[in-house]
Design a protein around this motif. Structure first.
Motif, PDB file in Angstrom:
ATOM      1  N   HIS A   1       0.838  -1.200   0.000  1.00  0.00           N
ATOM      2  CA  HIS A   1       0.000   0.000   0.000  1.00  0.00           C
ATOM      3  C   HIS A   1       0.871   1.247   0.000  1.00  0.00           C
ATOM      4  O   HIS A   1       1.773   1.390   0.824  1.00  0.00           O
ATOM      5  CB  HIS A   1      -0.894   0.013   1.249  1.00  0.00           C
ATOM      6  N   ALA A   2       0.606   2.142  -0.948  1.00  0.00           N
ATOM      7  CA  ALA A   2       1.231   3.463  -0.967  1.00  0.00           C
ATOM      8  C   ALA A   2       0.146   4.505  -1.243  1.00  0.00           C
ATOM      9  O   ALA A   2       0.325   5.422  -2.030  1.00  0.00           O
ATOM     10  CB  ALA A   2       2.341   3.527  -2.010  1.00  0.00           C
ATOM     11  N   GLY A   3      -0.978   4.314  -0.601  1.00  0.00           N
ATOM     12  CA  GLY A   3      -2.141   5.133  -0.865  1.00  0.00           C
ATOM     13  C   GLY A   3      -3.181   4.333  -1.636  1.00  0.00           C
ATOM     14  O   GLY A   3      -2.920   3.217  -2.088  1.00  0.00           O
ATOM     15  N   VAL A   4      -4.370   4.907  -1.764  1.00  0.00           N
ATOM     16  CA  VAL A   4      -5.491   4.249  -2.433  1.00  0.00           C
ATOM     17  C   VAL A   4      -5.901   5.065  -3.645  1.00  0.00           C
ATOM     18  O   VAL A   4      -5.945   6.302  -3.587  1.00  0.00           O
ATOM     19  CB  VAL A   4      -6.687   4.107  -1.465  1.00  0.00           C
ATOM     20  N   TYR A   5      -6.188   4.384  -4.752  1.00  0.00           N
ATOM     21  CA  TYR A   5      -6.653   5.080  -5.948  1.00  0.00           C
ATOM     22  C   TYR A   5      -7.981   4.485  -6.416  1.00  0.00           C
ATOM     23  O   TYR A   5      -8.349   3.366  -6.052  1.00  0.00           O
ATOM     24  CB  TYR A   5      -5.625   5.006  -7.078  1.00  0.00           C
ATOM     25  N   TYR A   6      -8.666   5.257  -7.221  1.00  0.00           N
ATOM     26  CA  TYR A   6      -9.950   4.834  -7.781  1.00  0.00           C
ATOM     27  C   TYR A   6      -9.739   4.255  -9.174  1.00  0.00           C
ATOM     28  O   TYR A   6      -9.042   4.835  -9.999  1.00  0.00           O
ATOM     29  CB  TYR A   6     -10.911   6.021  -7.862  1.00  0.00           C
ATOM     30  N   GLN A   7     -10.328   3.092  -9.406  1.00  0.00           N
ATOM     31  CA  GLN A   7     -10.284   2.439 -10.715  1.00  0.00           C
ATOM     32  C   GLN A   7     -11.683   2.497 -11.335  1.00  0.00           C
ATOM     33  O   GLN A   7     -12.628   1.930 -10.793  1.00  0.00           O
ATOM     34  CB  GLN A   7      -9.834   0.991 -10.589  1.00  0.00           C
ATOM     35  N   SER A   8     -11.806   3.194 -12.448  1.00  0.00           N
ATOM     36  CA  SER A   8     -13.107   3.283 -13.113  1.00  0.00           C
ATOM     37  C   SER A   8     -13.446   1.941 -13.741  1.00  0.00           C
ATOM     38  O   SER A   8     -12.558   1.141 -14.062  1.00  0.00           O
ATOM     39  CB  SER A   8     -13.090   4.376 -14.177  1.00  0.00           C
ATOM     40  N   PRO A   9     -14.725   1.647 -13.937  1.00  0.00           N
ATOM     41  CA  PRO A   9     -15.121   0.351 -14.515  1.00  0.00           C
ATOM     42  C   PRO A   9     -14.591   0.186 -15.927  1.00  0.00           C
ATOM     43  O   PRO A   9     -14.656   1.102 -16.748  1.00  0.00           O
ATOM     44  CB  PRO A   9     -16.654   0.404 -14.472  1.00  0.00           C
ATOM     45  N   THR A  10     -14.041  -0.983 -16.221  1.00  0.00           N
ATOM     46  CA  THR A  10     -13.442  -1.228 -17.534  1.00  0.00           C
ATOM     47  C   THR A  10     -14.484  -1.373 -18.631  1.00  0.00           C
ATOM     48  O   THR A  10     -14.204  -1.104 -19.797  1.00  0.00           O
ATOM     49  CB  THR A  10     -12.577  -2.506 -17.487  1.00  0.00           C
ATOM     50  N   SER A  11     -15.688  -1.768 -18.267  1.00  0.00           N
ATOM     51  CA  SER A  11     -16.730  -1.991 -19.272  1.00  0.00           C
ATOM     52  C   SER A  11     -17.527  -0.741 -19.575  1.00  0.00           C
ATOM     53  O   SER A  11     -18.375  -0.737 -20.459  1.00  0.00           O
ATOM     54  CB  SER A  11     -17.694  -3.080 -18.776  1.00  0.00           C
ATOM     55  N   GLY A  12     -17.282   0.335 -18.820  1.00  0.00           N
ATOM     56  CA  GLY A  12     -18.026   1.560 -19.039  1.00  0.00           C
ATOM     57  C   GLY A  12     -19.305   1.635 -18.230  1.00  0.00           C
ATOM     58  O   GLY A  12     -20.000   2.651 -18.248  1.00  0.00           O
ATOM     59  N   SER A  13     -19.643   0.559 -17.528  1.00  0.00           N
ATOM     60  CA  SER A  13     -20.823   0.560 -16.678  1.00  0.00           C
ATOM     61  C   SER A  13     -20.430   0.138 -15.266  1.00  0.00           C
ATOM     62  O   SER A  13     -19.367  -0.439 -15.057  1.00  0.00           O
ATOM     63  CB  SER A  13     -21.887  -0.398 -17.226  1.00  0.00           C
ATOM     64  N   GLY A  14     -21.295   0.385 -14.308  1.00  0.00           N
ATOM     65  CA  GLY A  14     -20.962   0.071 -12.913  1.00  0.00           C
ATOM     66  C   GLY A  14     -20.302   1.254 -12.247  1.00  0.00           C
ATOM     67  O   GLY A  14     -20.137   2.327 -12.834  1.00  0.00           O
ATOM     68  N   HIS A  15     -19.880   1.045 -10.995  1.00  0.00           N
ATOM     69  CA  HIS A  15     -19.363   2.174 -10.228  1.00  0.00           C
ATOM     70  C   HIS A  15     -17.857   2.161 -10.022  1.00  0.00           C
ATOM     71  O   HIS A  15     -17.305   3.078  -9.423  1.00  0.00           O
ATOM     72  CB  HIS A  15     -20.051   2.250  -8.864  1.00  0.00           C
ATOM     73  N   GLY A  16     -17.147   1.143 -10.482  1.00  0.00           N
ATOM     74  CA  GLY A  16     -15.712   1.078 -10.275  1.00  0.00           C
ATOM     75  C   GLY A  16     -15.362   0.522  -8.904  1.00  0.00           C
ATOM     76  O   GLY A  16     -16.221  -0.006  -8.199  1.00  0.00           O
ATOM     77  N   TRP A  17     -14.098   0.676  -8.517  1.00  0.00           N
ATOM     78  CA  TRP A  17     -13.638   0.144  -7.240  1.00  0.00           C
ATOM     79  C   TRP A  17     -12.367   0.877  -6.822  1.00  0.00           C
ATOM     80  O   TRP A  17     -11.870   1.757  -7.534  1.00  0.00           O
ATOM     81  CB  TRP A  17     -13.394  -1.361  -7.331  1.00  0.00           C
TER      82      TRP A  17
END
Length: 281
Positions: free
Chosen positions: A142-158
């Motif tokens: 861990h060196a901080g947390v980042y947001y990953q957008s959904p790869t399919s273009g739908s959903g909320h990411g993680w």
């Protein structure tokens, strides 16, 4: 909060910080047997340790009680397993420190990790401070947390950890910056708790830390990652790392997904692009 029983065995000096360690079951007991002796010589500022048992068996609790008394820690015990957020909040409620450091039971400090986290909170006056977490093989966890957008273009990411599996001396991971940080080892300014309250217990096992990060920012306080502070993180020792291990506890997997869904429902309308990955290997 649930019905907690406890015994207190530390001295009367008010602590600079409180370490809150949630734990559960025999695996948690084994981890604490390794962890608590290390804390006794790595923490030099006045501090207190609160271990919160989240519904373990009577046999485990008896051993925990002896272990905590041996290392001058306060033990809280709930008869039911109520989740990470509620266990942390029980510790926060009983804390006396100017700051509270949430700490997984699979964390091993490197040097005076906890003193440094407490010092950062006091020196910079920020709401939250996270640090570099390292796997036992000296790669970054861990060196901080980042947001990953959904790869399919739908959903909320993680959300995921920045610089995972990179070398310990990675340049990006070895500096201080504004970043979201994990709750596995997270220093919380006591003033922030007064302003926004403790963890949101609806999350149970996922996103309660990122939610606290967001509430900190919403309150106008900073969140910083300090890559000069390090600790080892034995990630997955309790809950498992592989799909096979995690499949043994489908209820935990479901709670994690429920937490992620709840988070994006709660923060609907917020653009998380500011927390997206900005660094490349």
């Amino acid at each position: 909060m649930g019905t907690y029983t406890y015994t207190r065995s530390y001295g009367k000096m008010l602590p600079e910080y409180t370490i809150v360690i949630p734990t559960f079951g025999e695996k948690g007991l084994v981890l604490l047997k390794n962890m608590l002796p290390v804390l006794s010589y790595s923490c030099h500022l006045p501090h207190e340790i609160i271990v919160v048992d989240d519904g373990s068996t009577e046999e485990v609790v008896r051993e925990l009680d002896l272990l905590c008394k041996m290392h001058s820690a306060l033990l809280l015990h709930d008869d039911e397993n109520r989740g990470f957020a509620r266990a942390c909040n029980a510790g926060i409620l009983h804390s006396n420190g100017n700051s509270v450091i949430l700490c997984n039971n699979d964390i091993i400090p490197i040097g005076d990790t906890f003193d440094q986290l407490s010092d950062d909170v006091k020196l910079y006056g920020v709401g939250l401070v996270g640090c570099k977490l390292i796997y036992p093989d000296n790669r970054i966890q861990h060196a901080g947390v980042y947001y990953q957008s959904p790869t399919s273009g739908s959903g909320h990411g993680w959300f995921d950890h920045l610089r995972r599996f990179q070398p310990r001396n990675d340049f990006i991971a070895s500096r201080m910056e504004f970043r979201l940080c994990t709750g596995a080892l997270l220093a919380i300014n006591g003033e922030l708790i007064k302003m926004v309250g403790p963890l949101d217990e609806r999350f149970q096992m996922a996103c309660e830390d990122i939610d606290l990060n967001m509430r900190c920012l919403e309150a106008g306080m900073m969140v910083i990652y300090d890559g000069h502070i390090e600790a080892y993180h034995l990630e997955g020792v309790t809950r498992g790392n592989t799909h096979e291990e995690k499949d043994k506890h489908p209820e935990w997997v479901q709670k994690e997904q429920d937490g992620l869904d709840l988070f994006f429902d709660k923060w609907a309308g917020v653009s998380f692009s500011m927390f997206a990955v900005q660094y490349h290997d």
